[in-house]
Write a protein that holds these residues in place. Structure first.
Motif, PDB file in Angstrom:
ATOM      1  N   PRO A  11      11.576  11.067   0.388  1.00  9.98           N
ATOM      2  CA  PRO A  11      11.816  10.000   1.352  1.00  9.98           C
ATOM      3  C   PRO A  11      11.395  10.339   2.780  1.00  9.98           C
ATOM      4  CG  PRO A  11      13.851  11.129   0.864  1.00  9.98           C
ATOM      5  CD  PRO A  11      12.814  11.708  -0.056  1.00  9.98           C
ATOM      6  N   ASN A  12      10.985  11.581   3.017  1.00 10.34           N
ATOM      7  CA  ASN A  12      10.656  12.015   4.372  1.00 10.34           C
ATOM      8  C   ASN A  12       9.194  11.850   4.742  1.00 10.34           C
ATOM      9  OD1 ASN A  12      13.358  12.928   4.924  1.00 10.34           O
ATOM     10  ND2 ASN A  12      12.931  14.588   3.511  1.00 10.34           N
ATOM     11  N   VAL A  13       8.337  11.614   3.764  1.00 11.35           N
ATOM     12  CA  VAL A  13       6.901  11.435   4.017  1.00 11.35           C
ATOM     13  C   VAL A  13       6.375  10.356   3.080  1.00 11.35           C
ATOM     14  CG1 VAL A  13       6.517  13.839   4.744  1.00 11.35           C
ATOM     15  CG2 VAL A  13       6.230  13.214   2.342  1.00 11.35           C
ATOM     16  N   LYS A  14       5.204   9.824   3.378  1.00  4.94           N
ATOM     17  CA  LYS A  14       4.556   8.917   2.433  1.00  4.94           C
ATOM     18  C   LYS A  14       4.174   9.766   1.229  1.00  4.94           C
ATOM     19  CE  LYS A  14       2.884   5.504   5.680  1.00  4.94           C
ATOM     20  NZ  LYS A  14       1.726   4.808   6.209  1.00  4.94           N
ATOM     21  N   ILE A  27       1.585  -6.896  -7.504  1.00  8.19           N
ATOM     22  CA  ILE A  27       1.820  -6.434  -6.132  1.00  8.19           C
ATOM     23  C   ILE A  27       2.303  -4.987  -6.237  1.00  8.19           C
ATOM     24  CG2 ILE A  27       3.109  -6.781  -4.000  1.00  8.19           C
ATOM     25  CD1 ILE A  27       3.405  -9.732  -4.842  1.00  8.19           C
ATOM     26  N   PRO A  28       1.404  -4.026  -6.000  1.00 11.35           N
ATOM     27  CA  PRO A  28       1.782  -2.622  -6.180  1.00 11.35           C
ATOM     28  C   PRO A  28       2.659  -2.099  -5.049  1.00 11.35           C
ATOM     29  CG  PRO A  28      -0.444  -2.769  -5.346  1.00 11.35           C
ATOM     30  CD  PRO A  28       0.017  -4.185  -5.588  1.00 11.35           C
ATOM     31  N   LYS A  29       3.391  -1.056  -5.331  1.00  6.04           N
ATOM     32  CA  LYS A  29       4.161  -0.333  -4.324  1.00  6.04           C
ATOM     33  C   LYS A  29       3.462   1.001  -4.144  1.00  6.04           C
ATOM     34  CE  LYS A  29       8.892   1.035  -3.231  1.00  6.04           C
ATOM     35  NZ  LYS A  29       8.745   0.707  -1.836  1.00  6.04           N
ATOM     36  N   SER A  30       3.174   1.386  -2.897  1.00  9.72           N
ATOM     37  CA  SER A  30       2.337   2.554  -2.650  1.00  9.72           C
ATOM     38  C   SER A  30       3.105   3.857  -2.428  1.00  9.72           C
ATOM     39  CB  SER A  30       1.423   2.293  -1.448  1.00  9.72           C
ATOM     40  OG  SER A  30       2.195   1.968  -0.316  1.00  9.72           O
ATOM     41  N   ASN A  31       4.327   3.794  -2.000  1.00 11.36           N
ATOM     42  CA  ASN A  31       5.129   4.989  -1.732  1.00 11.36           C
ATOM     43  C   ASN A  31       6.593   4.707  -2.054  1.00 11.36           C
ATOM     44  OD1 ASN A  31       3.258   6.980  -0.291  1.00 11.36           O
ATOM     45  ND2 ASN A  31       2.901   5.090   0.833  1.00 11.36           N
TER      46      ASN A  31
END
Length: 132
Positions: free
Chosen positions: A31-34, A44-48
């Protein structure tokens, strides 16, 4: 307890299953970086930061879209008079606030809408009250 008022429960469940199956769980979640932990194969994709939804309890809320403001709108001059398509003031027509175009383009700093309305509202009011 299961309560899905006004929801097509079968479609919602199918969508959740498709989402969970699309999460690339072999990519570590950070959760601290992409982190690149994404979904694959969704419209509809989720990237991170993609995580499966598989540990209850769950809560769901109905949402809807709305237009907060136009990010564009009426062109005005320095007296807050609305300009026509030829760039000429329209007599007796003034604008202020989110209706005014040209203030913000791609995004805006939070809270500036009130300042925009106050500044151009004062200018518009003073201009409209001016004799002539």
């Amino acid at each position: 307890m299961q309560l899905l008022d006004d929801v097509d429960a079968e479609t919602a469940l199918a969508e959740l299953k498709a989402y969970n199956a699309a999460v690339r769980t072999e990519i570590p979640f950070n959760p601290n970086v992409k982190d690149g932990r994404c979904t694959k194969g969704l419209a509809i994709p989720k990237s991170n930061w993609a995580n499966t939804l598989d540990a209850p309890p769950y809560e769901a809320y109905a949402v809807t879209c709305g237009i907060t403001f136009t990010f564009g709108g009426l062109r005005i001059n320095t007296d807050a008079q609305v300009l026509d398509t030829d760039g000429m003031p329209i007599p007796g027509l003034y604008a202020a606030g989110e209706l005014v175009g040209g203030i913000f383009y791609f995004n805006y700093p939070g809270g500036t809408g009130l300042t925009n309305g106050a500044v151009f509202g004062r200018i518009a009011g003073a201009s409209a009250a001016r004799p002539g």
